[in-house]
Design an enzyme around this catalytic site. Structure first.
Site, PDB file in Angstrom:
ATOM      1  N   LYS A 133       0.869  -1.205   0.015  1.00 21.27           N
ATOM      2  CA  LYS A 133      -0.160  -0.070  -0.155  1.00 21.27           C
ATOM      3  C   LYS A 133       0.936   1.353  -0.107  1.00 21.27           C
ATOM      4  CE  LYS A 133      -4.190  -1.785   0.307  1.00 21.27           C
ATOM      5  NZ  LYS A 133      -4.932  -1.412  -0.698  1.00 21.27           N
ATOM      6  N   ASP A 161      -0.489   0.052  -4.788  1.00 22.09           N
ATOM      7  CA  ASP A 161      -2.013   0.420  -4.549  1.00 22.09           C
ATOM      8  C   ASP A 161      -2.028   1.783  -3.789  1.00 22.09           C
ATOM      9  OD1 ASP A 161      -4.382   0.505  -4.380  1.00 22.09           O
ATOM     10  OD2 ASP A 161      -4.852  -1.297  -3.642  1.00 22.09           O
ATOM     11  N   GLU A 190      -1.779   0.688  -8.717  1.00 27.44           N
ATOM     12  CA  GLU A 190      -3.360   0.830  -8.741  1.00 27.44           C
ATOM     13  C   GLU A 190      -3.863   2.236  -8.435  1.00 27.44           C
ATOM     14  OE1 GLU A 190      -5.534  -2.145  -6.220  1.00 27.44           O
ATOM     15  OE2 GLU A 190      -3.737  -3.564  -6.313  1.00 27.44           O
ATOM     16  N   ASP A 213      -8.638  -0.530 -10.178  1.00 30.61           N
ATOM     17  CA  ASP A 213      -9.275  -1.292  -9.189  1.00 30.61           C
ATOM     18  C   ASP A 213     -10.558  -0.721  -9.012  1.00 30.61           C
ATOM     19  OD1 ASP A 213     -10.097  -2.624  -7.049  1.00 30.61           O
ATOM     20  OD2 ASP A 213      -8.708  -1.955  -5.768  1.00 30.61           O
ATOM     21  N   LYS A 235     -12.268  -8.076  -7.773  1.00 28.17           N
ATOM     22  CA  LYS A 235     -12.578  -8.521  -6.425  1.00 28.17           C
ATOM     23  C   LYS A 235     -13.946  -9.010  -6.720  1.00 28.17           C
ATOM     24  CE  LYS A 235     -10.020  -5.188  -3.561  1.00 28.17           C
ATOM     25  NZ  LYS A 235      -8.951  -4.410  -4.355  1.00 28.17           N
TER      26      LYS A 235
HETATM   27  O1  LIG Z   1      -5.212  -6.992  -3.802  1.00 29.50           O
HETATM   28  C1  LIG Z   1      -4.882  -7.520  -2.855  1.00 29.50           C
HETATM   29  O2  LIG Z   1      -3.511  -8.126  -3.097  1.00 29.50           O
HETATM   30  C2  LIG Z   1      -5.173  -7.807  -1.449  1.00 29.50           C
HETATM   31  C3  LIG Z   1      -6.354  -6.981  -1.235  1.00 29.50           C
HETATM   32  C4  LIG Z   1      -6.419  -5.574  -1.140  1.00 29.50           C
HETATM   33  O3  LIG Z   1      -5.235  -4.888  -0.834  1.00 29.50           O
HETATM   34  C5  LIG Z   1      -7.667  -4.879  -0.699  1.00 29.50           C
HETATM   35  C6  LIG Z   1      -8.751  -5.639  -0.548  1.00 29.50           C
HETATM   36  C7  LIG Z   1      -9.901  -5.011  -0.093  1.00 29.50           C
HETATM   37  C8  LIG Z   1      -9.946  -3.646   0.223  1.00 29.50           C
HETATM   38  C9  LIG Z   1      -8.920  -2.763   0.131  1.00 29.50           C
HETATM   39  O4  LIG Z   1      -8.352  -2.569   1.488  1.00 29.50           O
HETATM   40  C10 LIG Z   1      -7.686  -3.249  -0.286  1.00 29.50           C
HETATM   41  C11 LIG Z   1      -7.509  -2.792  -1.817  1.00 29.50           C
HETATM   42  O5  LIG Z   1      -7.684  -1.340  -2.220  1.00 29.50           O
HETATM   43  O6  LIG Z   1      -7.086  -3.242  -2.871  1.00 29.50           O
HETATM   44 MG   LIG Z   2      -6.844  -1.330  -4.392  1.00 34.29          MG
END
Ligand SMILES: O=C(O)CCC(=O)C1=CC=C[C@@H](O)[C@@H]1C(=O)O
Ligand SMILES: [Mg+2]
Length: 322
Positions: A133, A161, A190, A213, A235
């Site tokens: 992150k 991200d 991202e 994303d 997701k």
């Molecule tokens: O994408 C990944 O590798 C793990 C999942 C992840 O980072 C997330 C999952 C759900 C909510 C968010 O905080 C976060 C994201 O922002 O992508």
């Molecule tokens: Mg993300």
């Protein structure tokens, strides 16, 4: 003879899990089990607060309506609520055997914690792909940490991200702290900026590849090749059924884009199904599923190699059954 059960679960999260600036202590959701004769299929319906448009009571109501129809043998359309459509499609795909058993249980490592621990952990990875992150602290600090890791680990590829947190100026501050030759090992960043336009301009100016994303879930999103864009982070709990995931993957492949199947912080039940979907539908791509350790226990199915304890549902009271 068809039968269905729904359970509700709540799993404590590790201290310090932050989603969209909110500290989150618990993850709640529903688990569904379908039975048809001797066949059985399970699924997880877990809207993610702050990310899903539906909440848990709405998902429960929609799931119960769908299940009542299914048990009565009616032809039932997919729910319009993504988490419900996803969980039910997994249960159906297990029931009819379309979801293969083999999974990809080697996600991109999610980096949290201080740089020293990170370094040791990354060095020990079987494949050198990690996700970090950025955007939570000063962009220059993020850039320096990214540079430090990429310099120290020459085989490392980083997925970053920023969750749309930077202004164009802050995104620039980040990029300036990463030497151009190191930027090539950022597999993608991202959603660096607040708008897709700003993010595209950032990519064009810095040569840093980007991925969508949040944008994938916007009503006007079109899968299209664009300069600098390499991947879509998907997701399924937030986007819908397996069928919708397959359509997205086909459209992305036609445009030369990679789809990274990712977690919306599901329990080990949902995560293992996402690992199986990855192995089936995007076998060349490491998934973004390294979120199990944010939880204090597993649910119903084990993630291979995880030492977290397992809680099962069969001996617990269902909240709905037919
Ligand atoms: O994408 C990944 O590798 C793990 C999942 C992840 O980072 C997330 C999952 C759900 C909510 C968010 O905080 C976060 C994201 O922002 O992508
Ligand atoms: Mg993300």
């Amino acid at each position: 003879m068809r039968a269905a059960s729904l359970w509700r679960y709540t799993i404590p999260l590790e201290a310090g899990v932050v989603l969209r600036d909110q500290r989150v202590k618990l993850r709640s959701g529903l688990v569904v089990r379908l039975r048809d004769g001797s066949a059985e299929g399970w699924g997880e319906i877990a809207p993610l607060p702050g990310f899903s448009r539906e909440d848990l009571p709405q998902a429960q109501e929609a799931a119960e309506g769908w299940l009542a129809g299914w048990c009565a043998g009616k032809a039932t359309a997919e729910s319009v609520l993504p988490s419900v459509a996803f969980g039910l499609s997994c249960a159906l795909a297990e029931l009819d055997g379309t979801l293969p058993a083999a999974g990809n249980y080697h996600p991109a490592a999610l980096c949290v914690g201080d740089p020293d621990q990170l370094f040791a952990r990354l060095q020990a990875l079987p494949h050198q792909v990690a996700k970090m992150k950025v955007g939570l602290y000063e962009p220059i600090r993020d850039g320096m940490l990214v540079s430090l890791l990429l310099e120290a680990l020459p085989d490392l590829q980083l997925r970053l991200d920023a969750n749309r947190s930077w202004t164009p100026e802050k995104a620039w501050q980040f990029a300036r702290a990463v030497e151009p030759e190191l930027r090539q090992r950022i597999a993608f960043l991202e959603e660096p900026c607040r708008t897709p336009d700003q993010s595209r301009r950032f990519s064009a100016a810095t040569g840093i590849a980007i991925a969508w994303d949040e944008s994938v879930r916007e009503a006007n999103f079109v899968v299209a090749a664009q300069p600098g864009v390499t991947a879509l982070v998907v997701k399924p709990t937030l986007t819908g059924s397996i069928r919708q995931l397959q359509q997205l993957i086909i459209a992305a492949q036609q445009q030369g884009l990679t789809v990274v199947i990712s977690s919306a912080i599901e329990s080990s039940l949902g995560l293992t199904q996402l690992a199986r979907l990855t192995n089936w539908l995007t076998p060349q791509v490491l998934p973004g599923l390294d979120t199990l350790d944010l939880m204090q226990h597993q649910l119903q199915r084990r993630w291979p190699g995880s030492s977290l304890s397992l809680q099962t549902l069969a001996d617990r009271e269902a909240i709905w059954r037919r």
